[in-house]
Design an enzyme around this catalytic site. Structure first.
Site, PDB file in Angstrom:
ATOM      1  N   SER A  93     -10.056  -6.149   1.241  1.00 31.89           N
ATOM      2  CA  SER A  93     -10.064  -4.764   0.769  1.00 31.89           C
ATOM      3  C   SER A  93      -8.774  -4.527  -0.009  1.00 31.89           C
ATOM      4  O   SER A  93      -7.780  -5.232   0.187  1.00 31.89           O
ATOM      5  CB  SER A  93     -10.126  -3.799   1.955  1.00 31.89           C
ATOM      6  OG  SER A  93      -9.844  -2.465   1.568  1.00 31.89           O
ATOM      7  N   TYR A 145      -7.058  -0.967  10.078  1.00 31.98           N
ATOM      8  CA  TYR A 145      -7.999  -1.574   9.132  1.00 31.98           C
ATOM      9  C   TYR A 145      -7.252  -2.415   8.107  1.00 31.98           C
ATOM     10  O   TYR A 145      -7.600  -3.570   7.852  1.00 31.98           O
ATOM     11  CB  TYR A 145      -8.806  -0.484   8.428  1.00 31.98           C
ATOM     12  CG  TYR A 145      -9.743  -1.021   7.358  1.00 31.98           C
ATOM     13  CD1 TYR A 145     -10.888  -1.721   7.719  1.00 31.98           C
ATOM     14  CD2 TYR A 145      -9.476  -0.834   6.004  1.00 31.98           C
ATOM     15  CE1 TYR A 145     -11.754  -2.220   6.744  1.00 31.98           C
ATOM     16  CE2 TYR A 145     -10.328  -1.328   5.032  1.00 31.98           C
ATOM     17  CZ  TYR A 145     -11.463  -2.029   5.406  1.00 31.98           C
ATOM     18  OH  TYR A 145     -12.304  -2.528   4.444  1.00 31.98           O
TER      19      TYR A 145
END
Length: 247
Positions: free
Chosen positions: A140, A153
């Protein structure tokens, strides 16, 4: 070439995984689909077969080593080999650390980190024995830059950058010819936001995705490009987002 390659895809029941499965199958790959929602996988596999492609599926919880081992065995039993694994399963229940969503923290570590480790452990012996193979992982932009609300995350995605690069280096040292590719998507319109239980974080992320979100097909194109690259080369990293992204 993509045609006739046997490709395992985790997180294949929706979003990036589903889009990639459909695209690769249309290009002649034999896809092996894994996710927790077997009903979704069944329909995707049926659609692929009806369109003239080749697909098998199996319920997969990436946090269980036995499930990962089983899907590699399914690929070998169904198609005789494994050429590529796309380690795509992931969760993003973002929140501020002060919210103490500790269950979410541990779930992200289990899926986003341990799930990748389990997948690699399952397929690495086959790749090592055949001295070929490709590992592709979905990271990501949060694995490249820190964002408030995304500490855990982002930490799981930062891990992937180091892990995949070391995997590439060790393969080169050991002569196993394993290629690695890490993809860093920005806002992709998938079901990822549905896992966010913190109301404030969910609203913030939804506004961001409403403005900058792009189709998962864009990531599928990148995966296809990475696989189609000549096997004597490796492309380590892709960052994918809209041209006007703020990242």
């Amino acid at each position: 070439m993509i045609k006739d390659k046997v490709i395992i895809i985790t997180g294949a029941s929706s979003g990036i995984g589903e889009a990639t499965a459909r695209m690769l199958a249309a290009k002649g790959a034999k896809v092996v689909l894994g996710a927790r929602r077997a009903d979704k996988l069944r329909q995707i596999a049926a659609d692929i077969e009806q369109a003239g492609g080749h697909a098998v599926y199996q319920e997969l919880d990436v946090t269980k080593q036995s499930d990962n081992d089983a899907i590699v065995q399914l690929a070998q039993n169904s198609f005789g080999k494994v050429d590529v694994i796309f380690l795509n399963a992931g969760l993003m229940p973002n929140s501020m650390l002060s919210a103490l969503k500790t269950d979410d923290w541990h779930q992200m570590v289990d899926v986003n980190i341990k799930g990748v480790l389990n997948g690699v452990a399952a397929v690495l012996p086959a790749f090592t024995a055949q001295k070929s193979g490709q590992m592709i992982a979905t990271s990501s932009v949060a694995g490249l830059k820190a964002y408030p609300g995304g500490a855990v995350y982002g930490g799981t995605k930062w891990f992937l950058r180091d892990f995949m690069e070391v995997l590439r280096m060790e393969s080169a040292m050991e002569g196993t010819n394993i290629r690695t590719t890490t993809i860093y998507p920005a806002a992709i319109n998938t079901e990822l936001l549905t896992a966010i239980s913190d109301k404030g974080a969910a609203e913030t992320m939804q506004k961001l995705y409403d403005k900058f979100g792009i189709s998962p097909d864009r990531i599928a194109n990148v995966v296809a490009f990475a696989i189609d690259t000549p096997e004597d080369t490796t492309i380590n990293e892709f960052t994918v987002g809209p041209a006007n992204q703020p990242w």
